[in-house]
Scaffold this motif. Structure first.
Motif, PDB file in Angstrom:
ATOM      1  N   ALA A  13       0.758  -1.138   0.063  1.00  0.00           N
ATOM      2  CA  ALA A  13      -0.203  -0.057   0.084  1.00  0.00           C
ATOM      3  C   ALA A  13       0.795   1.084  -0.008  1.00  0.00           C
ATOM      4  O   ALA A  13       2.163   1.142   0.291  1.00  0.00           O
ATOM      5  CB  ALA A  13      -0.656  -0.069   1.234  1.00  0.00           C
ATOM      6  N   ASP A  14       0.446   2.211  -0.381  1.00  0.00           N
ATOM      7  CA  ASP A  14       1.042   3.670  -0.465  1.00  0.00           C
ATOM      8  C   ASP A  14       1.293   4.008   1.008  1.00  0.00           C
ATOM      9  O   ASP A  14       0.501   3.654   2.027  1.00  0.00           O
ATOM     10  CB  ASP A  14       0.317   4.625  -1.055  1.00  0.00           C
ATOM     11  CG  ASP A  14       0.887   6.171  -1.305  1.00  0.00           C
ATOM     12  OD1 ASP A  14       2.150   6.166  -0.921  1.00  0.00           O
ATOM     13  OD2 ASP A  14       0.086   6.976  -1.040  1.00  0.00           O
ATOM     14  N   ASP A  15       2.464   4.339   1.273  1.00  0.00           N
ATOM     15  CA  ASP A  15       2.862   5.109   2.654  1.00  0.00           C
ATOM     16  C   ASP A  15       2.664   6.691   2.742  1.00  0.00           C
ATOM     17  O   ASP A  15       3.363   7.447   1.909  1.00  0.00           O
ATOM     18  CB  ASP A  15       4.435   4.660   2.754  1.00  0.00           C
ATOM     19  CG  ASP A  15       4.727   5.220   4.160  1.00  0.00           C
ATOM     20  OD1 ASP A  15       3.815   5.788   5.096  1.00  0.00           O
ATOM     21  OD2 ASP A  15       5.739   5.226   4.564  1.00  0.00           O
ATOM     22  N   PRO A  16       1.683   7.052   3.270  1.00  0.00           N
ATOM     23  CA  PRO A  16       1.370   8.518   3.187  1.00  0.00           C
ATOM     24  C   PRO A  16       2.131   9.398   3.975  1.00  0.00           C
ATOM     25  O   PRO A  16       2.051  10.435   3.923  1.00  0.00           O
ATOM     26  CB  PRO A  16      -0.119   8.467   3.706  1.00  0.00           C
ATOM     27  CG  PRO A  16      -0.272   7.181   4.429  1.00  0.00           C
ATOM     28  CD  PRO A  16       0.401   6.247   3.845  1.00  0.00           C
ATOM     29  N   ASN A  17       2.892   8.726   5.074  1.00  0.00           N
ATOM     30  CA  ASN A  17       4.058   9.354   5.655  1.00  0.00           C
ATOM     31  C   ASN A  17       5.286   9.953   4.810  1.00  0.00           C
ATOM     32  O   ASN A  17       5.921  10.506   5.379  1.00  0.00           O
ATOM     33  CB  ASN A  17       4.378   8.308   6.664  1.00  0.00           C
ATOM     34  CG  ASN A  17       3.268   8.157   7.843  1.00  0.00           C
ATOM     35  OD1 ASN A  17       2.743   9.160   8.272  1.00  0.00           O
ATOM     36  ND2 ASN A  17       3.465   6.928   8.158  1.00  0.00           N
ATOM     37  N   ARG A  18       5.203   9.120   3.553  1.00  0.00           N
ATOM     38  CA  ARG A  18       6.510   9.472   2.757  1.00  0.00           C
ATOM     39  C   ARG A  18       6.020  10.626   1.595  1.00  0.00           C
ATOM     40  O   ARG A  18       4.740  10.681   1.463  1.00  0.00           O
ATOM     41  CB  ARG A  18       6.837   8.667   1.931  1.00  0.00           C
ATOM     42  CG  ARG A  18       7.696   7.564   2.723  1.00  0.00           C
ATOM     43  CD  ARG A  18       8.130   6.346   2.141  1.00  0.00           C
ATOM     44  NE  ARG A  18       9.540   6.994   1.339  1.00  0.00           N
ATOM     45  CZ  ARG A  18       9.847   6.229   0.223  1.00  0.00           C
ATOM     46  NH1 ARG A  18       9.382   5.150  -0.117  1.00  0.00           N
ATOM     47  NH2 ARG A  18      10.957   6.766  -0.243  1.00  0.00           N
ATOM     48  N   SER A  19       6.662  11.542   1.328  1.00  0.00           N
ATOM     49  CA  SER A  19       6.277  12.637   0.406  1.00  0.00           C
ATOM     50  C   SER A  19       7.184  12.806  -0.733  1.00  0.00           C
ATOM     51  O   SER A  19       8.127  12.101  -0.922  1.00  0.00           O
ATOM     52  CB  SER A  19       6.395  13.932   1.182  1.00  0.00           C
ATOM     53  OG  SER A  19       7.692  14.229   1.760  1.00  0.00           O
ATOM     54  N   LEU A  20       6.550  13.515  -1.682  1.00  0.00           N
ATOM     55  CA  LEU A  20       7.123  13.995  -2.974  1.00  0.00           C
ATOM     56  C   LEU A  20       8.402  14.796  -2.624  1.00  0.00           C
ATOM     57  O   LEU A  20       8.392  15.614  -1.995  1.00  0.00           O
ATOM     58  CB  LEU A  20       6.276  14.702  -3.986  1.00  0.00           C
ATOM     59  CG  LEU A  20       6.812  15.119  -5.299  1.00  0.00           C
ATOM     60  CD1 LEU A  20       6.992  13.727  -6.154  1.00  0.00           C
ATOM     61  CD2 LEU A  20       5.783  16.207  -5.855  1.00  0.00           C
ATOM     62  N   THR A  21       9.487  14.463  -3.447  1.00  0.00           N
ATOM     63  CA  THR A  21      10.925  15.276  -3.300  1.00  0.00           C
ATOM     64  C   THR A  21      10.897  16.109  -4.493  1.00  0.00           C
ATOM     65  O   THR A  21      10.976  15.419  -5.833  1.00  0.00           O
ATOM     66  CB  THR A  21      11.995  14.297  -2.859  1.00  0.00           C
ATOM     67  OG1 THR A  21      11.565  13.745  -1.838  1.00  0.00           O
ATOM     68  CG2 THR A  21      13.319  15.109  -3.044  1.00  0.00           C
ATOM     69  N   LEU A  43      21.257  15.795  -3.576  1.00  0.00           N
ATOM     70  CA  LEU A  43      20.051  16.243  -4.149  1.00  0.00           C
ATOM     71  C   LEU A  43      18.874  15.507  -3.437  1.00  0.00           C
ATOM     72  O   LEU A  43      17.897  16.042  -3.015  1.00  0.00           O
ATOM     73  CB  LEU A  43      19.868  16.021  -5.469  1.00  0.00           C
ATOM     74  CG  LEU A  43      20.825  16.986  -6.602  1.00  0.00           C
ATOM     75  CD1 LEU A  43      20.996  16.469  -7.866  1.00  0.00           C
ATOM     76  CD2 LEU A  43      20.409  18.371  -6.560  1.00  0.00           C
ATOM     77  N   VAL A  44      18.862  14.358  -3.320  1.00  0.00           N
ATOM     78  CA  VAL A  44      17.957  13.325  -2.735  1.00  0.00           C
ATOM     79  C   VAL A  44      18.682  12.391  -1.816  1.00  0.00           C
ATOM     80  O   VAL A  44      19.722  11.620  -2.297  1.00  0.00           O
ATOM     81  CB  VAL A  44      17.313  12.543  -3.699  1.00  0.00           C
ATOM     82  CG1 VAL A  44      16.192  11.572  -3.172  1.00  0.00           C
ATOM     83  CG2 VAL A  44      16.645  13.488  -4.773  1.00  0.00           C
ATOM     84  N   SER A  45      18.363  12.502  -0.518  1.00  0.00           N
ATOM     85  CA  SER A  45      18.890  11.556   0.466  1.00  0.00           C
ATOM     86  C   SER A  45      18.270  10.340   0.722  1.00  0.00           C
ATOM     87  O   SER A  45      17.194  10.059   0.405  1.00  0.00           O
ATOM     88  CB  SER A  45      19.311  12.580   1.780  1.00  0.00           C
ATOM     89  OG  SER A  45      17.994  12.542   2.401  1.00  0.00           O
ATOM     90  N   GLY A  46      18.973   9.391   1.613  1.00  0.00           N
ATOM     91  CA  GLY A  46      18.400   8.200   1.781  1.00  0.00           C
ATOM     92  C   GLY A  46      17.047   8.218   2.830  1.00  0.00           C
ATOM     93  O   GLY A  46      16.281   7.638   2.721  1.00  0.00           O
ATOM     94  N   ALA A  47      17.041   9.645   3.568  1.00  0.00           N
ATOM     95  CA  ALA A  47      16.026   9.796   4.551  1.00  0.00           C
ATOM     96  C   ALA A  47      14.688  10.119   3.712  1.00  0.00           C
ATOM     97  O   ALA A  47      13.621  10.027   4.216  1.00  0.00           O
ATOM     98  CB  ALA A  47      16.297  11.154   5.451  1.00  0.00           C
ATOM     99  N   GLU A  48      14.971  10.490   2.390  1.00  0.00           N
ATOM    100  CA  GLU A  48      13.850  10.884   1.682  1.00  0.00           C
ATOM    101  C   GLU A  48      13.388   9.498   0.689  1.00  0.00           C
ATOM    102  O   GLU A  48      12.367   9.762  -0.224  1.00  0.00           O
ATOM    103  CB  GLU A  48      14.081  11.877   0.753  1.00  0.00           C
ATOM    104  CG  GLU A  48      14.473  13.593   1.418  1.00  0.00           C
ATOM    105  CD  GLU A  48      15.067  14.200   0.632  1.00  0.00           C
ATOM    106  OE1 GLU A  48      14.901  15.472   0.482  1.00  0.00           O
ATOM    107  OE2 GLU A  48      16.319  14.101   0.071  1.00  0.00           O
ATOM    108  N   THR A  49      14.193   8.708   0.629  1.00  0.00           N
ATOM    109  CA  THR A  49      13.809   7.452  -0.288  1.00  0.00           C
ATOM    110  C   THR A  49      13.605   6.279   0.454  1.00  0.00           C
ATOM    111  O   THR A  49      13.619   5.203  -0.050  1.00  0.00           O
ATOM    112  CB  THR A  49      15.090   7.214  -1.441  1.00  0.00           C
ATOM    113  OG1 THR A  49      16.154   6.932  -0.767  1.00  0.00           O
ATOM    114  CG2 THR A  49      15.112   8.387  -2.190  1.00  0.00           C
TER     115      THR A  49
END
Length: 177
Positions: A13-21, A43-49
């Motif tokens: 399922a989609d994880d709504p706690n993650r957001s678009l970067t 640009l994009v860190s592991g915290a965002e992915t």
């Protein structure tokens, strides 16, 4: 043949706690570090992915690049501007803007800018973690257009010790040639 290890599992399922970067290399909150003679922008860190990958823009001056090394994660480079010599398992090839290079995990490699000017590329590492290493061992700078710092010999020696002490944590080793 692809390594499709999840083909029999349902899509989670989609994880709504993650957001678009959306990463603007000149935007607020972006980290820039001076390392290996160049400026690396995270640009994009592991915290965002969720730890799956990181994406780093690398501005590498003429003659710049890291020494031979290897690590247990995949690394892919898309060369946007310039020309590099990529050394992979002892064999050197010239790579020009527009090319993408994939370095398999554990393989010895290095690159050197031979373009006569600044080279610009994107580097993706999977899984993430390399961006943390760069942020820890590099010299923080305000922007990707900042003048590179001029560390003293003492500062360089201290960073060298820091790099050596952190290589095992980040599963990286320098390769003697």
């Amino acid at each position: 043949m692809s390594a499709d290890i999840r083909k029999d599992l349902p899509i989670p399922a989609d994880d709504p706690n993650r957001s678009l970067t959306i990463a603007d290399p000149d935007g607020p909150g972006i980290r820039h570090v001076f390392l290996a003679g160049g400026i690396y922008t995270i640009l994009v860190s592991g915290a965002e992915t969720n730890g799956r990958y990181c994406l780093i823009e690398m501005l590498v001056p003429d003659g710049g690049g890291p020494p031979q090394h290897r690590h247990d994660f995949e690394e892919m480079f898309s060369l946007l501007e310039g020309e590099l010599e990529f050394t992979f398992r002892g064999e050197t090839r010239v790579v020009r803007a527009g090319s993408t290079v994939n370095v398999p995990a554990n393989a010895p490699h290095a690159f050197k800018n031979i373009s006569g000017g600044m080279a610009r590329m994107l580097c993706m590492c999977t899984p993430a973690g390399q961006e943390e290493f760069f942020a820890t061992v590099g010299f923080s700078v305000e922007s990707r257009r900042a003048q590179p710092p001029k560390p003293t010999q003492e500062e360089l020696a201290e960073r060298g010790k820091l790099v050596a002490s952190l290589l095992p944590k980040y599963r990286t080793e320098m390769v003697k040639v």
